[in-house]
Design an enzyme around this catalytic site. Structure first.
Site, PDB file in Angstrom:
ATOM      1  N   CYS A 208     -30.897   7.663  43.398  1.00 34.63           N
ATOM      2  CA  CYS A 208     -30.268   8.700  43.521  1.00 34.63           C
ATOM      3  C   CYS A 208     -29.737   9.193  44.290  1.00 34.63           C
ATOM      4  O   CYS A 208     -28.457   9.206  44.054  1.00 34.63           O
ATOM      5  CB  CYS A 208     -31.425   9.661  43.447  1.00 34.63           C
ATOM      6  SG  CYS A 208     -30.865  10.647  41.466  1.00 34.63           S
TER       7      CYS A 208
ATOM      8  N   GLU B 129     -40.432   6.021  43.618  1.00 35.83           N
ATOM      9  CA  GLU B 129     -41.343   6.445  44.639  1.00 35.83           C
ATOM     10  C   GLU B 129     -42.371   7.338  43.699  1.00 35.83           C
ATOM     11  O   GLU B 129     -43.024   7.618  44.253  1.00 35.83           O
ATOM     12  CB  GLU B 129     -40.843   6.923  45.544  1.00 35.83           C
ATOM     13  CG  GLU B 129     -39.440   8.124  45.951  1.00 35.83           C
ATOM     14  CD  GLU B 129     -38.208   8.443  44.811  1.00 35.83           C
ATOM     15  OE1 GLU B 129     -37.718   7.432  44.555  1.00 35.83           O
ATOM     16  OE2 GLU B 129     -38.111   9.537  44.203  1.00 35.83           O
TER      17      GLU B 129
ATOM     18  N   HIS C 292     -35.942   7.271  40.059  1.00 37.61           N
ATOM     19  CA  HIS C 292     -37.317   7.540  41.274  1.00 37.61           C
ATOM     20  C   HIS C 292     -38.145   6.642  40.943  1.00 37.61           C
ATOM     21  O   HIS C 292     -39.442   7.186  40.842  1.00 37.61           O
ATOM     22  CB  HIS C 292     -37.301   8.835  41.721  1.00 37.61           C
ATOM     23  CG  HIS C 292     -36.612  10.138  41.756  1.00 37.61           C
ATOM     24  ND1 HIS C 292     -36.362  10.440  43.167  1.00 37.61           N
ATOM     25  CD2 HIS C 292     -35.210  10.523  41.003  1.00 37.61           C
ATOM     26  CE1 HIS C 292     -34.810  11.215  42.883  1.00 37.61           C
ATOM     27  NE2 HIS C 292     -34.804  11.119  41.697  1.00 37.61           N
TER      28      HIS C 292
HETATM   29  N1  GLN Z   1     -28.448  15.394  41.283  1.00 33.22           N
HETATM   30  C1  GLN Z   1     -27.638  15.157  42.321  1.00 33.22           C
HETATM   31  C2  GLN Z   1     -26.740  15.082  42.944  1.00 33.22           C
HETATM   32  O1  GLN Z   1     -25.817  14.837  42.900  1.00 33.22           O
HETATM   33  C3  GLN Z   1     -29.809  13.473  42.440  1.00 33.22           C
HETATM   34  C4  GLN Z   1     -30.432  14.152  41.508  1.00 33.22           C
HETATM   35  C5  GLN Z   1     -31.251  13.741  42.817  1.00 33.22           C
HETATM   36  O2  GLN Z   1     -31.066  12.724  43.770  1.00 33.22           O
HETATM   37  N2  GLN Z   1     -32.784  13.552  41.774  1.00 33.22           N
HETATM   38  O3  GLN Z   1     -26.975  15.458  44.120  1.00 33.22           O
END
Ligand code: GLN
Length: 193
Positions: free
Chosen positions: A78, A173, A171
């Site tokens: 992410c 994890e 995610h």
């Molecule tokens: N929205 C976050 C970003 O732009 C990422 C979200 C996440 O890691 N769950 O950095």
């Protein structure tokens, strides 16, 4: 093998728990000295802008980039994918180690965060799907020629690999299926041979 988890911000503790469950020696990385002692690294989810800011004091971003260019295996999830990307929309600094373009928060607001089935390629074995937890996830809008797609949500690549870098916009994890983390562990084991 000792795996580091970048633990400045975000959900690093959940990654550490998965790695320990897999029997991997795991250590938290907050400084350049911590980084020097690891054979693989996880860049967790969180907020990419905050993570980049917290890396500044120790010039940690550049030190991570150097290690990765020298072959340090990485699992980015992410926000971690945003940190590694070559290009981001909207534009922000990034390490440009993973040849993808990402659009931040492209699937909508927090309320649109969801669990969805990710279709996997054969590389991850059976079952051919994995539960993907998407939390204000970035969308990968372009992948370079060196990038292999390992998982898709509809048409979108959501799990990719480029050399020793494995990147998931969801995610892994947060679910019990540890196949994505095992890709990193296998990568490191192969590397150490
Ligand atoms: N929205 C976050 C970003 O732009 C990422 C979200 C996440 O890691 N769950 O950095």
């Amino acid at each position: 093998m000792r795996c580091g988890v970048l633990a400045l911000q975000g959900d690093w503790a959940a990654h550490a728990a998965v790695l320990r469950r897999l029997g991997v020696e795991t250590t938290m990385v907050r400084t350049a000295a911590d980084l020097a002692g690891v054979d693989a690294l996880v860049l967790p989810g969180g907020e990419s802008t905050a993570m980049l800011r917290l890396m500044e004091p120790d010039n940690l971003a550049e030190k991570i980039a150097q290690r990765v260019r020298n072959g340090l295996p990485v699992l980015a999830t992410c926000a971690g994918v945003i940190v590694l990307a070559t290009a981001t929309k909207p534009s922000q600094p990034s390490l440009a180690l993973l040849d993808v373009e990402v659009e931040r928060n492209a699937y909508g607001r927090q309320v649109h965060s969801r669990v969805a089935a990710v279709e996997l390629t054969d590389e991850l074995g059976e079952p051919g799907r994995i539960e993907g937890v998407f939390i204000r996830a970035p969308r990968i809008t372009r992948t370079g020629p060196g990038v292999t797609v390992l998982g898709r949500l509809g048409e979108d690549p959501v799990l990719v690999r480029q050399g020793g870098i494995i990147a998931a916009t969801f995610h892994p994890e947060l679910t019990d299926d540890d196949r994505v983390h095992r890709l990193l562990v296998d990568e490191e084991v192969g590397h150490g041979r």
